[in-house]
Design an enzyme around this catalytic site. Structure first.
Site, PDB file in Angstrom:
ATOM      1  CE  LYS A  33      -9.066  31.230 -31.514  1.00 42.42           C
ATOM      2  NZ  LYS A  33      -9.583  30.249 -32.424  1.00 42.42           N
TER       3      LYS A  33
ATOM      4  CE  LYS B 112      -7.269  24.581 -30.144  1.00 39.01           C
ATOM      5  NZ  LYS B 112      -8.545  24.309 -29.433  1.00 39.01           N
TER       6      LYS B 112
ATOM      7  CG  HIS C 168     -16.746  19.200 -31.120  1.00 41.84           C
ATOM      8  ND1 HIS C 168     -15.614  19.506 -30.421  1.00 41.84           N
ATOM      9  CD2 HIS C 168     -16.728  19.968 -32.229  1.00 41.84           C
ATOM     10  CE1 HIS C 168     -14.940  20.438 -31.073  1.00 41.84           C
ATOM     11  NE2 HIS C 168     -15.598  20.731 -32.165  1.00 41.84           N
TER      12      HIS C 168
ATOM     13  NE  ARG D  79      11.638  17.001 -40.748  1.00 44.37           N
ATOM     14  CZ  ARG D  79      12.520  16.590 -41.646  1.00 44.37           C
ATOM     15  NH1 ARG D  79      13.204  17.458 -42.362  1.00 44.37           N
ATOM     16  NH2 ARG D  79      12.730  15.300 -41.801  1.00 44.37           N
TER      17      ARG D  79
ATOM     18  NE  ARG E  83      -6.371  27.964 -28.807  1.00 43.88           N
ATOM     19  CZ  ARG E  83      -5.684  28.205 -29.891  1.00 43.88           C
ATOM     20  NH1 ARG E  83      -4.388  28.436 -29.815  1.00 43.88           N
ATOM     21  NH2 ARG E  83      -6.265  28.229 -31.068  1.00 43.88           N
TER      22      ARG E  83
ATOM     23  CD  GLU F 193     -17.307  28.932 -32.657  1.00 46.24           C
ATOM     24  OE1 GLU F 193     -16.811  29.449 -31.648  1.00 46.24           O
ATOM     25  OE2 GLU F 193     -17.257  27.708 -32.885  1.00 46.24           O
TER      26      GLU F 193
ATOM     27  CG  ASN G  33     -12.618  24.068 -27.023  1.00 46.39           C
ATOM     28  OD1 ASN G  33     -12.617  24.524 -28.161  1.00 46.39           O
ATOM     29  ND2 ASN G  33     -11.594  23.423 -26.503  1.00 46.39           N
TER      30      ASN G  33
ATOM     31  CG  HIS H 208     -16.832  24.299 -29.174  1.00 47.58           C
ATOM     32  ND1 HIS H 208     -17.273  25.536 -28.795  1.00 47.58           N
ATOM     33  CD2 HIS H 208     -16.278  24.465 -30.411  1.00 47.58           C
ATOM     34  CE1 HIS H 208     -16.995  26.418 -29.747  1.00 47.58           C
ATOM     35  NE2 HIS H 208     -16.400  25.801 -30.738  1.00 47.58           N
TER      36      HIS H 208
ATOM     37  CG  HIS I 223     -18.426  24.339 -35.636  1.00 43.23           C
ATOM     38  ND1 HIS I 223     -18.133  23.281 -34.798  1.00 43.23           N
ATOM     39  CD2 HIS I 223     -17.821  25.425 -35.083  1.00 43.23           C
ATOM     40  CE1 HIS I 223     -17.385  23.707 -33.804  1.00 43.23           C
ATOM     41  NE2 HIS I 223     -17.181  25.004 -33.952  1.00 43.23           N
TER      42      HIS I 223
ATOM     43  CD  GLU J  32      -7.742  23.691 -25.977  1.00 42.59           C
ATOM     44  OE1 GLU J  32      -7.784  24.270 -27.063  1.00 42.59           O
ATOM     45  OE2 GLU J  32      -8.531  22.804 -25.643  1.00 42.59           O
TER      46      GLU J  32
HETATM   47  N1  GLY Z   1     -11.554  27.247 -31.731  1.00 44.78           N
HETATM   48  C1  GLY Z   1     -11.004  27.154 -30.448  1.00 44.78           C
HETATM   49  C2  GLY Z   1      -9.550  27.493 -30.380  1.00 44.78           C
HETATM   50  O1  GLY Z   1      -9.005  27.997 -31.351  1.00 44.78           O
HETATM   51  O2  GLY Z   1      -8.910  27.261 -29.399  1.00 44.78           O
END
Ligand code: GLY
Length: 361
Positions: free
Chosen positions: A231, A140, A256, A118, A245, A182, A249, A252, A268, A241
Site C-alpha cells: 500500500k 484517506k 461498495h 484547518r 492508487r 482486503e 479499489n 470494490h 466491507h 488517486e
Molecule cells: N482503501 C483504498 C485507498 O486507500 O486508496
C-alpha cells in the site's frame, strides 16, 4: 521495541513510519516525542468507539472521545460533535488526535483532524486487520452521505501508524475474515517483488489458519507489514488517486454497491471478496484474462476461507445503477480489472457485460 517491523510511507517531508508488531501501541509516547509533527504536542484527543478495549498511553495530557458504534458513526454530524468536544478539551493546532479503532474510527478521527483548526496531526492505532492493512495507511479520511459512502472527506496523512498485532488476537472470527477480503486483494496488485513474495507465502499461512493452526506473532506481523509495504508503494506513487492508487479499489465497485444496497449482512471485506470474484468474471467476459486466471482468483479467496458467492435476493438493475454512481464512474462505468499487463482502471464498461457477469456468479 525489538521485533517491531517498520515500513515507511515515502512522501517526501510528509513521510511517516508504520510500526507493526505485537505491542506496537506501546510505542505511542516515543513516536509522539520523535515525530516533528507532534514533538510539541501537550494534549492528545483519543478517538475511539464503545467496546474497543485497547489501552493507549500518549505520555501527555489526554482525554478519550467515543463516537457512536458501527458504520452509522461515519456522519458529518459526528465530526462536528467531535470538533466541538476537542474545543472544550482545549486541543490546539500543535496537539494531536489519536484514532484507536477500526476503519470507521480512522476515517472519522482522520477527517476531524484534517478539518479541526484547518488541520492537526493524527496518529492511527488500527485495531482491526482491515484497518491495519488498508484504512489507516495512506491518508484517506471521510464520512458517508445518505447518497453514498465516503462522499465527503480529505486526504490527510497521519504522523505515524501503529499496527499492534496483539490486538488482533481478540478479534471476533468474522471481523478477522472481513480483513482477509482486503488481504486477498493484495495478491493481485503489482508491487515490489519482495512484498509479492511475502504475500504469496502467506497464502499457505491462510490455509493453515483455515485448518485451525494459528500464526505465530512474527508471521502475523510480517503479513500485515507486507500488505502495508504494497500500500505504501502505491500511495507514494499516486497520493491523491489521479491514477494508480485506484488499483487499491480492486474488487470494490461491486463491494461498495452491495454495501450501499444495504440489505445484505456483509462486512466491507466480505463485500470486497465477492467483488474480487465478480471483477475476475467481468475481465473474463471481456477477454482480458483466461479461465486459469479466474480459477486463481477463486483459489486465493478459498484459501482465506472467503465465501464469495452473490447474496440471495440481489436486484441486478439496482446494482448496475449503483455502479453508475460510483466515484470512479466519470467516463462511464469504470472497473479496476485484471488483464495481460496486470490491473488497470477500465472505463466505459458495457452494462450488458456487467449484467451477464452478475448472472454467472
Ligand atoms: N482503501 C483504498 C485507498 O486507500 O486508496
Amino acid at each position: 521495541m525489538s521485533g517491531t517491523l517498520r515500513v515507511d510511507v515515502p512522501l517526501g517531508d510528509r513521510s511517516y513510519p508504520v510500526l507493526v508488531g505485537a505491542g506496537a501501541r506501546h510505542e505511542l509516547a516515543s513516536v509522539l516525542r520523535e515525530s516533528k509533527l507532534t514533538a510539541g504536542a501537550q494534549r492528545a484527543a483519543v478517538v475511539t468507539q464503545p467496546g474497543i478495549d485497547v489501552d493507549v498511553d500518549p505520555g501527555i495530557g489526554c482525554e478519550t472521545f467515543e463516537i457512536p458504534d458501527g458504520e452509522r458513526a461515519k456522519e458529518l454530524s459526528t465530526v462536528g460533535e467531535l470538533c466541538s468536544a476537542f474545543t472544550r478539551f482545549g486541543l490546539t493546532r500543535r496537539d494531536v488526535v489519536v484514532g484507536v479503532g477500526g476503519g470507521v474510527v480512522t476515517d472519522v478521527a482522520g477527517f476531524a483532524a484534517a478539518v479541526y483548526h484547518r488541520g492537526v496531526a493524527v496518529v492511527h492505532i488500527p485495531t482491526t486487520l482491515l484497518g491495519q492493512i488498508d484504512a489507516a495507511v495512506g491518508g484517506k479520511t471521510g464520512v458517508n452521505l445518505a447518497e453514498g459512502k465516503n462522499l465527503v472527506g480529505a486526504f490527510w496523512q497521519p504522523a505515524a501508524v501503529l499496527c499492534d498485532t496483539e490486538v488482533l488476537d481478540t478479534l471476533p472470527e468474522r471481523e478477522l475474515r472481513a480483513g482477509y477480503g482486503e488481504l486477498a486483494k493484495y495478491h493481485f496488485i503489482g508491487c515490489s517483488p519482495r512484498a509479492a513474495r511475502l504475500i504469496g507465502s502467506h497464502r499457505s499461512l491462510a490455509q493453515r489458519l483455515d485448518g485451525g493452526e494459528p500464526l505465530s506473532s512474527l508471521e502475523g506481523a510480517e503479513l500485515v507489514a507486507a500488505c502495508v509495504a504494497i500500500k505504501a508503494e502505491v500511495v507514494a506513487s499516486d497520493e491523491t488517486e489521479s491514477g494508480r492508487r485506484a488499483l487499491l479499489n480492486y474488487g470494490h465497485t461491486l463491494g461498495h454497491a452491495l454495501e450501499i444496497a444495504g440489505r445484505f449482512d456483509l462486512r466491507h471485506g466480505e463485500a470486497v471478496a465477492i467483488g474480487l470474484r465478480y471483477a475476475a468474471m467481468v475481465a473474463r467476459l471481456l477477454g482480458r484474462i483466461d479461465d486459469d486466471r479466474v480459477a486463481e482468483h477463486e483459489r486465493v479467496l478459498d484459501a482465506y476461507g472467503l465465501d464469495a458467492s452473490l447474496p440471495h435476493g440481489i436486484d441486478h438493475d439496482e446494482i448496475i445503477e449503483l455502479f453508475g454512481r460510483d466515484k470512479k464512474a466519470a467516463g462511464g462505468i469504470t472497473f479496476v480489472l485484471d488483464g495481460p499487463d496486470g490491473l488497470e482502471a477500465v472505463p466505459g464498461i458495457d452494462p450488458g457485460v456487467l449484467r451477464s457477469a452478475l448472472e454467472r456468479m
